[in-house]
Design a protein around this motif. Structure first.
Motif, PDB file in Angstrom:
ATOM      1  N   ASN A 122      42.741  54.413  40.451  1.00 18.54           N
ATOM      2  CA  ASN A 122      43.954  54.507  40.303  1.00 18.54           C
ATOM      3  C   ASN A 122      44.210  55.360  39.237  1.00 18.54           C
ATOM      4  O   ASN A 122      45.421  55.554  38.838  1.00 18.54           O
ATOM      5  CB  ASN A 122      44.593  53.203  40.327  1.00 18.54           C
ATOM      6  CG  ASN A 122      43.990  52.138  39.311  1.00 18.54           C
ATOM      7  OD1 ASN A 122      42.778  52.171  39.010  1.00 18.54           O
ATOM      8  ND2 ASN A 122      44.762  51.485  38.512  1.00 18.54           N
ATOM      9  N   TYR A 153      53.231  53.013  37.030  1.00 20.13           N
ATOM     10  CA  TYR A 153      52.048  53.806  37.241  1.00 20.13           C
ATOM     11  C   TYR A 153      50.963  53.658  36.272  1.00 20.13           C
ATOM     12  O   TYR A 153      51.483  53.380  35.111  1.00 20.13           O
ATOM     13  CB  TYR A 153      52.368  55.477  37.359  1.00 20.13           C
ATOM     14  CG  TYR A 153      53.287  55.887  38.634  1.00 20.13           C
ATOM     15  CD1 TYR A 153      52.518  55.818  39.670  1.00 20.13           C
ATOM     16  CD2 TYR A 153      54.425  56.376  38.426  1.00 20.13           C
ATOM     17  CE1 TYR A 153      53.548  56.100  41.003  1.00 20.13           C
ATOM     18  CE2 TYR A 153      55.150  56.989  39.700  1.00 20.13           C
ATOM     19  CZ  TYR A 153      54.533  56.708  40.853  1.00 20.13           C
ATOM     20  OH  TYR A 153      55.284  57.067  41.884  1.00 20.13           O
ATOM     21  N   SER A 206      60.794  51.153  46.072  1.00 21.50           N
ATOM     22  CA  SER A 206      59.418  50.738  46.421  1.00 21.50           C
ATOM     23  C   SER A 206      58.918  51.523  47.335  1.00 21.50           C
ATOM     24  O   SER A 206      57.719  51.688  47.505  1.00 21.50           O
ATOM     25  CB  SER A 206      59.568  49.331  46.863  1.00 21.50           C
ATOM     26  OG  SER A 206      60.734  49.295  47.804  1.00 21.50           O
ATOM     27  N   CYS A 226      53.094  54.588  45.704  1.00 17.06           N
ATOM     28  CA  CYS A 226      52.042  54.792  46.256  1.00 17.06           C
ATOM     29  C   CYS A 226      51.034  53.871  45.773  1.00 17.06           C
ATOM     30  O   CYS A 226      50.894  53.730  44.351  1.00 17.06           O
ATOM     31  CB  CYS A 226      51.090  56.083  46.204  1.00 17.06           C
ATOM     32  SG  CYS A 226      49.597  56.085  47.010  1.00 17.06           S
ATOM     33  N   LYS A 227      50.858  52.646  46.427  1.00 19.83           N
ATOM     34  CA  LYS A 227      50.044  51.410  45.833  1.00 19.83           C
ATOM     35  C   LYS A 227      48.852  51.735  44.947  1.00 19.83           C
ATOM     36  O   LYS A 227      48.546  51.177  43.882  1.00 19.83           O
ATOM     37  CB  LYS A 227      49.785  50.323  46.651  1.00 19.83           C
ATOM     38  CG  LYS A 227      49.214  49.096  46.292  1.00 19.83           C
ATOM     39  CD  LYS A 227      50.418  48.326  45.503  1.00 19.83           C
ATOM     40  CE  LYS A 227      50.087  46.995  45.170  1.00 19.83           C
ATOM     41  NZ  LYS A 227      51.196  46.368  44.316  1.00 19.83           N
ATOM     42  N   ARG A 228      47.879  52.752  45.414  1.00 21.33           N
ATOM     43  CA  ARG A 228      46.827  53.035  44.655  1.00 21.33           C
ATOM     44  C   ARG A 228      47.033  53.917  43.388  1.00 21.33           C
ATOM     45  O   ARG A 228      46.008  53.908  42.524  1.00 21.33           O
ATOM     46  CB  ARG A 228      45.672  54.035  45.688  1.00 21.33           C
ATOM     47  CG  ARG A 228      46.481  55.474  45.753  1.00 21.33           C
ATOM     48  CD  ARG A 228      45.541  56.328  46.432  1.00 21.33           C
ATOM     49  NE  ARG A 228      44.308  56.012  46.977  1.00 21.33           N
ATOM     50  CZ  ARG A 228      43.070  56.124  46.176  1.00 21.33           C
ATOM     51  NH1 ARG A 228      42.965  56.622  45.007  1.00 21.33           N
ATOM     52  NH2 ARG A 228      41.735  55.868  46.786  1.00 21.33           N
ATOM     53  N   THR A 230      49.110  52.887  41.127  1.00 22.01           N
ATOM     54  CA  THR A 230      50.025  51.712  40.187  1.00 22.01           C
ATOM     55  C   THR A 230      48.930  50.843  39.173  1.00 22.01           C
ATOM     56  O   THR A 230      47.732  51.097  39.308  1.00 22.01           O
ATOM     57  CB  THR A 230      50.628  50.683  41.029  1.00 22.01           C
ATOM     58  OG1 THR A 230      49.575  49.939  41.589  1.00 22.01           O
ATOM     59  CG2 THR A 230      51.527  51.289  42.018  1.00 22.01           C
ATOM     60  N   PRO A 290      46.703  47.928  41.505  1.00 23.28           N
ATOM     61  CA  PRO A 290      46.571  48.275  43.013  1.00 23.28           C
ATOM     62  C   PRO A 290      46.040  47.498  43.905  1.00 23.28           C
ATOM     63  O   PRO A 290      45.443  47.590  45.142  1.00 23.28           O
ATOM     64  CB  PRO A 290      45.621  49.577  42.737  1.00 23.28           C
ATOM     65  CG  PRO A 290      44.607  49.166  41.828  1.00 23.28           C
ATOM     66  CD  PRO A 290      45.609  48.393  41.087  1.00 23.28           C
ATOM     67  N   HIS A 313      45.442  44.742  46.652  1.00 20.16           N
ATOM     68  CA  HIS A 313      46.106  44.260  47.669  1.00 20.16           C
ATOM     69  C   HIS A 313      44.805  43.213  48.406  1.00 20.16           C
ATOM     70  O   HIS A 313      43.955  42.986  47.634  1.00 20.16           O
ATOM     71  CB  HIS A 313      46.474  45.145  48.815  1.00 20.16           C
ATOM     72  CG  HIS A 313      45.310  46.055  49.071  1.00 20.16           C
ATOM     73  ND1 HIS A 313      44.135  45.878  49.724  1.00 20.16           N
ATOM     74  CD2 HIS A 313      45.296  47.408  48.679  1.00 20.16           C
ATOM     75  CE1 HIS A 313      43.376  47.167  49.696  1.00 20.16           C
ATOM     76  NE2 HIS A 313      44.002  48.092  48.970  1.00 20.16           N
TER      77      HIS A 313
END
Length: 742
Positions: free
Chosen positions: A276, A490, A577, A581-583, A585, A588, A590
């Protein structure tokens, strides 16, 4: 007195002086052979000579009955040996000094009972000068690479610091060469002996190290394959941290191979991803004996098994047909992309020199490859270029056009985050990173030690960036709430990319017009003046989603300036939201596909304890360095603890990277030397040869000073003289050769 060479020499008779308590005088009793050895060495080093073991006799029970030590200068070469070496010249290749001079200094003990040894002979006088105090550290029997120094040499070796540099580091620590306790050659010999100790056990110990790591870390994964003769053929490994990282960032994968990492030329194949912070991370690594498709299939199957069957969405490699074939079988649902850099590098060679220097052709071709936004646009432009420059019969260009879906960006617009990996530069960067730790002379045991050190360095860098992101704030440019919202979501590296797009949206983009499709959706046309070659963009805006036809978010994971312009016009003050892109942040995480290590491992606990002990010792020395009494107390404490530890039997003396001891029987044989496309002399391409020829300077003759094809050995202006002299100096023949011009 005549010596062994027939020359007359007057022998000296030097009796060293010292305290009688140091002397192993006749009749002195010792409780063990080691006490006797320590006493004589201490005496010898104090007065200035080196000793060596001479004769030893044992009884039927294996106990020593007699033991003798002599001065290191005892004995010498016989007259016959000296004459043979002079006549045959056997020693001419390596000149060695004569260190033995027939010295008669001797000491011997006899066993007189259980754990009792009595000195029965003691010859004090020497036939040579004794060593001065400033040179005593050169005495051979006074030199020893102790356990502390061995561990330090092995530790420095883990970070690719060789024995020579390590020796100088130790010298600075102890305050001078005389205090090191050994010479630089002893350090080199120690490194040599370690390799000899590994020997044929290398592959066996290499795999056994993995088994030990598996016991310490249940999430550690490894697999290996042997050939029909039990030689190590393939191996793959990945630890719990690497597997957990894959669960977070395993959607993108770069794969490349390298060769100059070990003594067997086995192919080193690391699997590389992006975290990330946009930093390279290693998911696992393997060794292969060859580059056949079956070998890559085995490696990919083990990688998939290690990662619980989860496959990446995108993988980038070079154009190796064996790798491509293996990916088709092992990753059927994964988008496979060729490295664009390798392909474009071949262009100038494939199209010829006349087009390579044609600026118009180069500009049109690169624009076609890199900037075509749709497949139709690419194909139309490509065909136009081929026709305009007469390249219809170029087989390489035709082949690359057939493979266009595997390397042209326009065909990958719909692949999520495809814009992040266009080349194998990630893998090549990782290979360069590993080259700071490894070389092509390493055994497998040495390699895995340095690999672990490289992983520690890589992960330490990531921890540092994580810390900076958590406890530091990026500098804002605009003061907009949208920017502030992004800075809290981010990581810094991704925020700065978002900030660049936000700045461009603020100063260079404007809404040309808008068209309402229905109550929820509106199409905005954006003018982008930041890029003169950019065309107007259409942005579809709604409260639930926003899409731009430039597809930057889909390929990069960062909202483009066109979307941000639309948000600003619609009063969006927080990053939506649906465009996060979650990766990229700060968190990241999950649901991990592979469980990470939740408790500190035994190895980590031991390393932490060792670090604390070293820190405490250094603090004590720093406090006491100006107080002689305190330093003596520390020395006495250390000596007593050393004796206690030695008596307890905790003294392996093994190098720190030996997880397992040298086995008595070997089940896994050394790998065969790999013959790959990376071995031997590399074949240079036509472009590379042309560049070398153009940049190569002409040879300059040192005799005539001209830059020509000859040198001083065959210069026409030079007179040659050849002299032949026989070894017995009985006949001399000179042949003078003159150039015909003379």
């Amino acid at each position: 007195m005549e010596d062994q060479t027939g020359l007359t020499e007057k022998y000296l008779d030097i009796v060293p002086t010292c305290d009688n308590e140091l002397k192993p005088f006749v009749g002195r009793i010792f409780t063990s052979i080691q006490d006797f050895v320590d006493c004589y060495k201490t005496y010898a080093h104090t007065v200035g000579f080196s000793v060596r073991s001479w004769t030893c006799k044992k009884d039927t029970q294996g106990q020593i009955s007699y033991k003798y030590f002599v001065c290191s200068k005892e004995g010498g070469k016989s007259k016959k040996q000296l004459l043979e070496s002079t006549v045959t010249g056997k020693e001419l290749s390596r000149k060695r000094t004569i260190t033995r001079e027939g010295c008669k200094a001797t000491v011997g003990v006899k066993r007189i009972g259980e754990n009792k040894y009595k000195v029965v002979t003691f010859q004090e006088s020497h036939t040579h000068e004794l060593c001065t105090p400033s040179k005593k550290h050169f005495l051979r029997s006074n030199r020893k690479v102790g356990n502390v120094q061995k561990n330090l040499l092995s530790t420095l070796d883990r970070v690719n610091i060789g024995p020579s540099q390590a020796f100088h580091i130790i010298k600075e620590q102890v305050g001078g060469y005389a205090n090191v306790g050994f010479t630089i050659q002893d350090a080199r010999n120690y490194a040599r002996d370690l390799k000899a100790l590994i020997g044929d056990s290398d592959a066996h110990m290499f795999i056994h190290n993995f088994e030990i790591q598996k016991q310490r870390d249940p999430s550690f994964y490894y697999a290996f394959q042997l050939d029909n003769d039990a030689h190590l053929k393939h191996v793959f490994w990945s630890d719990s941290t690497a597997r957990y990282n894959y669960s977070l960032f395993g959607d993108l994968l770069s794969f490349d191979t390298t060769y100059s990492t070990n003594n067997y030329s086995m192919i080193f194949a690391p699997f590389t991803g992006i975290n990330n912070h946009r930093l390279s991370i290693t998911f696992g690594a393997g060794f292969l004996a060859d580059e056949k498709s079956d070998s890559f299939e085995w490696l990919f199957d083990k990688f998939i098994d290690c990662m619980s069957g989860n496959k990446p969405s995108l993988i980038v490699t070079d154009q190796d047909p064996a790798i491509r074939s293996a990916i088709v079988k092992c990753f059927p649902t994964t988008t496979h992309r060729f490295c664009m850099w390798h392909i474009m590098k071949k262009l100038s060679e494939k199209v010829g020199g006349h087009l390579n220097s044609d600026i118009s052709f180069q500009s049109r071709f690169k624009s076609c490859v890199w900037h075509s936004e749709t497949t139709v646009e690419f194909e139309t432009t490509w065909i136009s270029i081929i026709d305009d420059y007469g390249l219809t019969k170029n087989d390489w260009l035709a082949h690359m056009f057939d493979l266009r879906s595997m390397w042209i960006p326009a065909y990958l617009k719909e692949t999520l985050l495809s814009g992040l990996l266009r080349t194998t530069s990630r893998s090549e960067s990782e290979n360069s990173f590993f080259n700071h730790f490894v070389n092509n002379k390493l055994s497998l045991v040495e390699f895995i030690s340095r690999f672990d050190s490289a992983m520690d360095a890589q992960r330490q860098k990531i921890l540092k960036v994580n810390h900076d992101t958590l406890y530091g704030k990026p500098k804002l440019k605009t003061g907009l709430w949208l920017e502030r919202s992004a800075s809290e979501i981010y990581t810094h590296s991704n925020f700065y990319q978002f900030q660049d797009e936000l700045w461009s949206a603020s100063v260079g983009c404007m809404i040309k017009n808008s068209k309402k499709i229905d109550e929820e959706r509106t199409v905005f046309t954006i003018i982008d003046s930041c890029n003169p070659n950019s065309k107007d963009r259409n942005v579809l805006f709604s409260l639930s989603n926003t899409l731009c036809d430039c597809k930057m978010y889909e390929t990069q994971g960062i909202p483009c300036r066109h979307i941000i312009t639309t948000w600003k016009s619609q009063g969006v003050n927080e990053l939506p939201s649906y465009c996060i892109c979650k990766r990229w942040t700060r968190t990241p995480r999950h649901q991990a596909i592979i469980g990470g290590v939740t408790e500190i491992s035994e190895e980590e606990r031991r390393r932490l304890l060792l670090s604390n002990v070293w820190s405490q010792l250094f603090r004590c020395m720093e406090i006491a360095k100006e107080d002689d009494e305190a330093l003596n107390d520390l020395l006495n404490i250390g000596t007593s603890w050393e004796k206690k530890i030695l008596e307890s039997g905790i003294n392996s003396g093994c190098p720190s990277y030996y997880e397992s001891s040298v086995p008595t029987s070997i089940d896994i044989l050394l790998p065969n030397y790999s013959k790959t496309k990376g071995s031997g002399k590399r074949i240079k391409g036509g472009k590379e040869r042309a560049i070398e020829k153009r940049t190569k300077t002409a040879r300059q003759c040192k005799t005539c000073g001209e830059q020509t094809t000859h040198d001083s050995r065959n210069c026409p202006k030079k007179r040659f003289e050849f002299s032949l002299v026989n070894q017995n100096n009985l006949h001399v023949m000179k042949i003078r050769l003159f150039n015909s011009a003379n």
